[in-house]
Design an enzyme around this catalytic site. Structure first.
Site, PDB file in Angstrom:
ATOM      1  N   ARG A 133       0.838  -1.217   0.000  1.00 54.31           N
ATOM      2  CA  ARG A 133       0.000   0.000   0.000  1.00 54.31           C
ATOM      3  C   ARG A 133       0.864   1.254   0.000  1.00 54.31           C
ATOM      4  O   ARG A 133       0.526   2.252  -0.633  1.00 54.31           O
ATOM      5  CB  ARG A 133      -0.961  -0.019   1.198  1.00 54.31           C
ATOM      6  CG  ARG A 133      -2.018   1.071   1.113  1.00 54.31           C
ATOM      7  CD  ARG A 133      -3.082   0.922   2.180  1.00 54.31           C
ATOM      8  NE  ARG A 133      -2.527   1.022   3.519  1.00 54.31           N
ATOM      9  CZ  ARG A 133      -3.222   0.829   4.639  1.00 54.31           C
ATOM     10  NH1 ARG A 133      -4.499   0.488   4.565  1.00 54.31           N
ATOM     11  NH2 ARG A 133      -2.651   0.939   5.814  1.00 54.31           N
ATOM     12  N   LYS A 141      -2.750   6.688   1.016  1.00 56.05           N
ATOM     13  CA  LYS A 141      -2.574   7.042   2.439  1.00 56.05           C
ATOM     14  C   LYS A 141      -1.541   8.163   2.508  1.00 56.05           C
ATOM     15  O   LYS A 141      -0.359   7.943   2.742  1.00 56.05           O
ATOM     16  CB  LYS A 141      -2.148   5.800   3.215  1.00 56.05           C
ATOM     17  CG  LYS A 141      -2.388   5.909   4.718  1.00 56.05           C
ATOM     18  CD  LYS A 141      -2.378   4.531   5.338  1.00 56.05           C
ATOM     19  CE  LYS A 141      -2.186   4.566   6.827  1.00 56.05           C
ATOM     20  NZ  LYS A 141      -3.196   5.288   7.587  1.00 56.05           N
ATOM     21  N   GLU A 152     -16.270   5.681   6.344  1.00 56.16           N
ATOM     22  CA  GLU A 152     -15.411   5.045   7.350  1.00 56.16           C
ATOM     23  C   GLU A 152     -15.269   6.015   8.517  1.00 56.16           C
ATOM     24  O   GLU A 152     -15.863   7.094   8.499  1.00 56.16           O
ATOM     25  CB  GLU A 152     -14.040   4.723   6.745  1.00 56.16           C
ATOM     26  CG  GLU A 152     -13.315   5.955   6.198  1.00 56.16           C
ATOM     27  CD  GLU A 152     -12.031   5.622   5.457  1.00 56.16           C
ATOM     28  OE1 GLU A 152     -11.428   4.574   5.721  1.00 56.16           O
ATOM     29  OE2 GLU A 152     -11.628   6.438   4.609  1.00 56.16           O
TER      30      GLU A 152
HETATM   31  N1  PXG Z   1      -9.304   4.454   7.243  1.00 55.56           N
HETATM   32  C1  PXG Z   1      -8.421   5.455   7.394  1.00 55.56           C
HETATM   33  C2  PXG Z   1      -8.774   6.792   6.902  1.00 55.56           C
HETATM   34  C3  PXG Z   1      -7.193   5.209   8.004  1.00 55.56           C
HETATM   35  O1  PXG Z   1      -6.316   6.195   8.150  1.00 55.56           O
HETATM   36  C4  PXG Z   1      -7.857   2.903   8.305  1.00 55.56           C
HETATM   37  C5  PXG Z   1      -9.045   3.212   7.675  1.00 55.56           C
HETATM   38  C6  PXG Z   1      -7.599   1.497   8.729  1.00 55.56           C
HETATM   39  O2  PXG Z   1      -6.597   0.914   7.896  1.00 55.56           O
HETATM   40  P1  PXG Z   1      -5.610  -0.216   8.431  1.00 55.56           P
HETATM   41  O3  PXG Z   1      -4.780  -0.546   7.255  1.00 55.56           O
HETATM   42  O4  PXG Z   1      -4.808   0.372   9.559  1.00 55.56           O
HETATM   43  O5  PXG Z   1      -6.466  -1.342   8.865  1.00 55.56           O
HETATM   44  C7  PXG Z   1      -6.904   3.915   8.486  1.00 55.56           C
HETATM   45  C8  PXG Z   1      -5.622   3.616   9.186  1.00 55.56           C
HETATM   46  C9  PXG Z   1      -2.602   7.033  13.211  1.00 55.56           C
HETATM   47  C10 PXG Z   1      -2.909   5.817  12.450  1.00 55.56           C
HETATM   48  O6  PXG Z   1      -1.563   7.044  13.879  1.00 55.56           O
HETATM   49  C11 PXG Z   1      -3.800   5.847  11.410  1.00 55.56           C
HETATM   50  C12 PXG Z   1      -4.077   4.687  10.723  1.00 55.56           C
HETATM   51  C13 PXG Z   1      -3.485   3.522  11.074  1.00 55.56           C
HETATM   52  C14 PXG Z   1      -2.579   3.522  12.109  1.00 55.56           C
HETATM   53  C15 PXG Z   1      -2.301   4.674  12.812  1.00 55.56           C
HETATM   54  O7  PXG Z   1      -3.371   7.984  13.196  1.00 55.56           O
HETATM   55  N2  PXG Z   1      -4.983   4.733   9.721  1.00 55.56           N
END
Ligand code: PXG
Length: 293
Positions: free
Chosen positions: A52, A151, A184
Site C-alpha cells: 500500500r 494514504k 469510514e
Molecule cells: N481508514 C483510514 C482513513 C485510516 O487512516 C484505516 C481506515 C484502517 O486501515 P488499516 O490498514 O490500519 O487497517 C486507516 C488507518 C494514526 C494511524 O496514527 C492511522 C491509521 C493507522 C494507524 C495509525 O493515526 N490509519
C-alpha cells in the site's frame, strides 16, 4: 533507552531525529505513510502495508528512493535495533527537501523515516463495553478530487472529523462520503452485522482499503460468514445487529451506538467477539518472529 529512528539510512536517538523545515512533507503534506503493528516480534501483514505504501507513492507520483527489498530490510533492521516485540511502526516517505514553492520538481530526493515506538491503545474497558460514535459533519475526501485510497500525509479532513468526535466526547466519528453514504471513521473502517451477514462499504464509497478490513473479511469468510461490500447509509448502521471498526491502532473495536441510537442491544455483539478472538490468534502466529533464534 530512547527509541532509535531511521532517517534516510541512519539511526538517530528519538530526541535527535529531525528533518528539514524545507521538507515538503511538512510544508505541503506532500508524502505518504503507513502505520504497522508488531505483535510478539512479528510484523503484522508486512507485505500488505508495504504494497500500500508503494501504491500510495505511485498514485502521487513520488519515487521512493529504496527498492522494495531495501525497504523491507530497513524496516526489519529498525525494529531489531529497537528491540520492541510489541510496538507500532510509522513509516513515512516525504517528497523531501525543496524550496518554498509547492513544485515537487525542486525536491531532488524523497526522505524515508521509520519510527518504532510504543503504541497508544484504547483502554481495555472500551473493548469490553464498546464505543459510542457520532456522525461528523466533515465529509470524507472525494475520489474525484483526490483518492482516499492513497494514504497520504494530508489528513486534515480526518483530523477535523476527529475534533468533532472530541467535542462530542466520543473516541471516533463516522465520516460520510460526498453522496452522504457511510464511508469510514477517521482512522478505521466500519463493519455491520445484519441477519448473520457481514456488511461493509465498498471501495468506491471513498474509503481507505484497510489492511485490518481485509483481515476481518478473511476471518469472517473462514467462519462461514457471508461478507458483502455495498452502499451503507446511517439508517443501516442504526438498525444493524452489530457494528465494529477495524484499524491498525484499534484492531477490532465494537461500536454500541451511533448518534445516540443504540446498535442492537447496546452491547458488543457475538460475531464481533468471535472475530476479535480469531484476530488475537492470528496476530500471534502469522509471520516470522524477528527476534527468534
Ligand atoms: N481508514 C483510514 C482513513 C485510516 O487512516 C484505516 C481506515 C484502517 O486501515 P488499516 O490498514 O490500519 O487497517 C486507516 C488507518 C494514526 C494511524 O496514527 C492511522 C491509521 C493507522 C494507524 C495509525 O493515526 N490509519
Amino acid at each position: 533507552m530512547e527509541p532509535k529512528v531511521y532517517i534516510d539510512g541512519e539511526l538517530y536517538p528519538k530526541s535527535e531525529a529531525k528533518i528539514s523545515v524545507f521538507d515538503h512533507g511538512l510544508l505541503y503534506g506532500d508524502g505518504v505513510f503507513e502505520g504497522i503493528r508488531i505483535y510478539s516480534g512479528r510484523i503484522f501483514r508486512f507485505k500488505a502495508h508495504i504494497d500500500r505504501l508503494y501504491d500510495s507513492a505511485k498514485s502521487i507520483g513520488l519515487a521512493i528512493p529504496l527498492s522494495r527489498s531495501r525497504m523491507d530490510e530497513a524496516v526489519v533492521d529498525t525494529v531489531r535495533a529497537n528491540g520492541f516485540r510489541d510496538a507500532y511502526i510509522r513509516l513515512v516517505v516525504t517528497r523531501g527537501v525543496g524550496d518554498l514553492g509547492l513544485d515537487p520538481k525542486k525536491c531532488k530526493i524523497g526522505s524515508v523515516i521509520i519510527i518504532v515506538d510504543k503504541i497508544q491503545l484504547y483502554p481495555e474497558e472500551l473493548y469490553r463495553q464498546g464505543i459510542k460514535v457520532i456522525t461528523a459533519a466533515t465529509r470524507r475526501v472525494s475520489p474525484d478530487m483526490f483518492s482516499p485510497m492513497a494514504k497520504s500525509l494530508n489528513y486534515l479532513n480526518n483530523i477535523l472529523a476527529k475534533m468533532e468526535a472530541n467535542q462530542a466526547g466520543c473516541p471516533e466519528s463516522l465520516m460520510l462520503n460526498a453522496q452522504g453514504l457511510v464511508a469510514e471513521c477517521t482512522a478505521d473502517n466500519i463493519f455491520l452485522v445484519k441477519h448473520g451477514e457481514l456488511l461493509t462499504p465498498a471501495p468506491e464509497h471513498a474509503i481507505l482499503l484497510g489492511v485490518t478490513r481485509a483481515v476481518a473479511m478473511e476471518l469472517a469468510r473462514s467462519l462461514g460468514i457471508n461478507v458483502r461490500e455495498l452502499p451503507v447509509t446511517r439508517h443501516d448502521v442504526y438498525l444493524a445487529d452489530e457494528c465494529f471498526l477495524t484499524g491498525t491502532g484499534a484492531e477490532l473495536v465494537p461500536v454500541v451506538a451511533l448518534d445516540e441510537r443504540l446498535i442492537g442491544n447496546g452491547k458488543p455483539g457475538p460475531l464481533t467477539g468471535k472475530l476479535r478472538k480469531e484476530f488475537s490468534k492470528l496476530r500471534e502466529t502469522e509471520g516470522e518472529d524477528l527476534f527468534a533464534g
